[in-house]
Design a protein around this motif. Structure first.
Motif, PDB file in Angstrom:
ATOM      1  N   ARG A  58       0.832  -1.197   0.000  1.00  0.00           N
ATOM      2  CA  ARG A  58       0.000   0.000   0.000  1.00  0.00           C
ATOM      3  C   ARG A  58       0.869   1.250   0.000  1.00  0.00           C
ATOM      4  NH1 ARG A  58      -4.109  -0.561   4.859  1.00  0.00           N
ATOM      5  NH2 ARG A  58      -5.208   1.083   3.723  1.00  0.00           N
ATOM      6  N   ASN A  59       2.029   1.191   0.655  1.00  0.00           N
ATOM      7  CA  ASN A  59       2.904   2.357   0.698  1.00  0.00           C
ATOM      8  C   ASN A  59       3.362   2.758  -0.698  1.00  0.00           C
ATOM      9  OD1 ASN A  59       3.054   2.961   3.537  1.00  0.00           O
ATOM     10  ND2 ASN A  59       4.194   1.057   3.777  1.00  0.00           N
ATOM     11  N   ARG A  62       0.497   4.619  -2.333  1.00  0.00           N
ATOM     12  CA  ARG A  62       0.338   5.962  -1.762  1.00  0.00           C
ATOM     13  C   ARG A  62       1.411   6.914  -2.282  1.00  0.00           C
ATOM     14  NH1 ARG A  62       0.124   3.102   3.742  1.00  0.00           N
ATOM     15  NH2 ARG A  62      -2.090   2.695   4.111  1.00  0.00           N
ATOM     16  N   ALA A  66       0.838  10.177  -4.798  1.00  0.00           N
ATOM     17  CA  ALA A  66       1.146  11.531  -4.324  1.00  0.00           C
ATOM     18  C   ALA A  66       2.137  12.253  -5.223  1.00  0.00           C
ATOM     19  CB  ALA A  66       1.692  11.464  -2.901  1.00  0.00           C
ATOM     20  N   THR A  82      -3.870  -3.775  -0.927  1.00  0.00           N
ATOM     21  CA  THR A  82      -3.149  -2.979  -1.916  1.00  0.00           C
ATOM     22  C   THR A  82      -4.094  -2.568  -3.044  1.00  0.00           C
ATOM     23  OG1 THR A  82      -1.115  -4.175  -1.394  1.00  0.00           O
ATOM     24  CG2 THR A  82      -1.149  -2.937  -3.444  1.00  0.00           C
ATOM     25  N   THR A  85      -6.366   0.216  -1.928  1.00  0.00           N
ATOM     26  CA  THR A  85      -5.648   1.490  -1.913  1.00  0.00           C
ATOM     27  C   THR A  85      -5.529   2.051  -3.325  1.00  0.00           C
ATOM     28  OG1 THR A  85      -4.399   0.751   0.025  1.00  0.00           O
ATOM     29  CG2 THR A  85      -3.526   2.637  -1.166  1.00  0.00           C
ATOM     30  N   ALA A  89      -7.095   5.510  -4.727  1.00  0.00           N
ATOM     31  CA  ALA A  89      -6.220   6.517  -5.326  1.00  0.00           C
ATOM     32  C   ALA A  89      -6.693   6.956  -6.706  1.00  0.00           C
ATOM     33  CB  ALA A  89      -4.794   5.978  -5.424  1.00  0.00           C
TER      34      ALA A  89
END
Length: 241
Positions: A58-59, A62, A66, A82, A85, A89
């Motif tokens: 998931r990181n 993210r 971004a 995941t 997420t 997004a």
């Protein structure tokens, strides 16, 4: 015994999400991140021929979301969280392997992929995804977009819980986190150990904990978030029962 907390060691955003889910089952938690997620750059450029993005965390989703506006590319995701997420997004097409890296390899290898695949990942990963896909005839470009740096020493509230014997279970999601946790316990011989059980996402992650003389070390049935949380619930029930 039922009010003893589970110590969560994932990065803070992930630990908070786990804490919410475990809290819904009546399980008390405390958070002490062993690592901090640090983006490698403010931007994530992609090769011109990119046709899809591969995510195993998931990181990674993210951080990419971004720093890059592309949402038209297919997001190939290792598992449900995941994939969730990626949906959140704004990715228009999400492929979910619903499992682990082996399941992700099988999903990608069985599909007709147009354009190049870019694996957006941490600097330290547990599996050679590019190598596994190469063995199936699929080329993958790996691009490091973040690293997991060691987190802070135990804050006062966590130290107080450990000294008081109020932590009943510790949970680790990576070998790196387990190694850092073992180091903190080695530096603090007064922290109780025999009354603490540990849950690890894999045998590889469990290995650094074996010298700590915890009461019991159990391993998740598979290296997924859902299986890990199920293993934590089992460990807590066994301890309180």
């Amino acid at each position: 015994m039922q009010n003893r907390a589970v110590l969560l060691t994932r990065p803070v955003l992930d630990s908070r999400a786990v804490a919410r889910r475990l809290g819904a089952d009546g399980i008390a938690t405390a958070i002490w991140p062993m690592t901090e997620i640090v983006p490698s750059s403010n931007t994530v450029p992609l090769p011109a021929d990119t046709g899809g993005l591969v995510f195993t965390s998931r990181n990674a989703v993210r951080i990419f979301a971004a720093s890059n506006a592309r949402r038209d590319l297919t997001a190939w995701c290792v598992g449900n969280r995941t994939a969730d997420t990626a949906h959140a997004a704004g990715f228009e097409r999400v492929q979910n392997a619903q499992g682990d890296v082996i399941a992700l390899v099988a999903l990608i290898a069985s599909a007709s992929v147009s354009g190049g695949l870019v694996y957006l990942r941490a600097s330290d990963v547990s599996a050679d995804l590019a190598g596994l896909l190469a063995a199936r005839g699929v080329s993958l470009h790996s691009q490091v977009i973040y690293r997991a740096e060691p987190g802070d020493p135990a804050p006062d509230d966590i130290t107080a819980l450990l000294r008081a014997g109020s932590i009943g279970t510790v949970a680790v999601w990576s070998r790196r986190a387990a190694t850092l946790l073992a180091g903190h316990f080695a530096e603090n011989p007064g922290w109780p150990r025999s009354a603490i059980d540990a849950v690890a996402i894999s045998h590889r992650a469990a290995h650094p904990l074996e010298s700590l003389e915890f009461g019991n070390i159990s391993v998740s049935s598979e290296p997924t978030g859902a299986a890990m949380e199920a293993a934590i619930c089992v460990a807590v029930r066994q301890k309180s029962g």
